[in-house]
Design a protein around this motif. Structure first.
Motif, short mmCIF file in Angstrom:
data_model
loop_
_atom_site.label_atom_id
_atom_site.label_comp_id
_atom_site.label_asym_id
_atom_site.label_seq_id
_atom_site.Cartn_x
_atom_site.Cartn_y
_atom_site.Cartn_z
N ASP A 1 -38.42 8.65 30.74
CA ASP A 1 -39.84 8.49 30.47
C ASP A 1 -40.73 8.76 31.68
O ASP A 1 -41.95 8.70 31.56
N ASN A 2 -40.15 9.01 32.83
CA ASN A 2 -40.95 9.20 34.05
C ASN A 2 -40.63 10.52 34.74
O ASN A 2 -40.55 10.58 35.96
N ASP B 1 -46.57 5.13 37.37
CA ASP B 1 -46.65 4.21 36.24
C ASP B 1 -45.29 4.23 35.54
O ASP B 1 -44.86 5.26 35.04
N THR C 1 -42.94 3.58 32.57
CA THR C 1 -43.03 3.36 31.12
C THR C 1 -41.63 3.38 30.52
O THR C 1 -40.75 4.10 30.98
N LEU D 1 -40.13 3.60 26.53
CA LEU D 1 -40.40 3.77 25.10
C LEU D 1 -41.90 3.76 24.79
O LEU D 1 -42.36 3.16 23.83
N GLY D 2 -42.67 4.41 25.65
CA GLY D 2 -44.09 4.55 25.43
C GLY D 2 -44.94 3.39 25.89
O GLY D 2 -46.16 3.42 25.71
N HIS D 3 -44.34 2.36 26.46
CA HIS D 3 -45.10 1.20 26.94
C HIS D 3 -45.05 1.15 28.46
O HIS D 3 -43.98 1.23 29.06
N GLN D 4 -46.22 1.00 29.07
CA GLN D 4 -46.25 0.87 30.52
C GLN D 4 -45.84 -0.55 30.89
O GLN D 4 -46.43 -1.52 30.43
N ILE D 5 -44.79 -0.65 31.72
CA ILE D 5 -44.31 -1.98 32.10
C ILE D 5 -44.72 -2.35 33.51
O ILE D 5 -44.72 -3.53 33.85
N THR E 1 -46.78 -0.71 37.44
CA THR E 1 -47.25 0.33 38.34
C THR E 1 -46.62 0.03 39.68
O THR E 1 -46.82 -1.06 40.24
#
Length: 125
Positions: A23-24, A31, A33, A35-39, A41
């Motif tokens: 995802d990165n 940032d 992320t 599965l599409g959710h930012q966890i 920074t």
């Protein structure tokens, strides 16, 4: 139990690292992320330290797998020796006096497999 828990922990760690990497891949953004959710920074140092922490968790999982496998092997050996002690010499029944214990009749097919050798896991040695 340790073997199963170690494998579960190792799998969860691998899945987390795989998802973070997948995802990165979009450039120098920090940032994080999954599965599409930012966890989070994170700075470069924070990313490095989280990688160190994940390696430590993976090492703990591998150590737990090794300890669990060793414990399971010792338990199997103990059960085998207890069964052999209960069977005793009378439990080996159909051999003639003076015949070696390891000799098998030539017509016997089932039960002639050689005992399994014990394999040890060696990590980094």
């Amino acid at each position: 139990m340790l073997l199963l828990l170690g494998l579960l922990l190792l799998g969860a760690t691998g899945a987390f690292v795989g998802l973070v990497i997948a995802d990165n891949t979009g450039g120098p953004t920090y940032d994080v992320t999954i599965l599409g959710h930012q966890i989070a920074t994170m700075t470069g140092l924070a990313i490095f330290l989280s990688g160190v922490a994940l390696i430590l968790v993976a090492g703990l999982a591998l150590a737990m797998v090794k300890l669990g496998a060793g414990r399971a092997g010792r338990r199997r050996q103990l059960i085998r020796s207890a069964r052999a002690a209960v069977a005793g010499p009378a439990g080996r029944g159909d051999r003639a006096p003076g015949q070696p214990v390891g000799a098998k009749p030539t017509g016997e097919v089932a039960g002639t497999a050689s005992p399994r050798t014990r394999r040890r896991l060696h990590f980094g040695h």
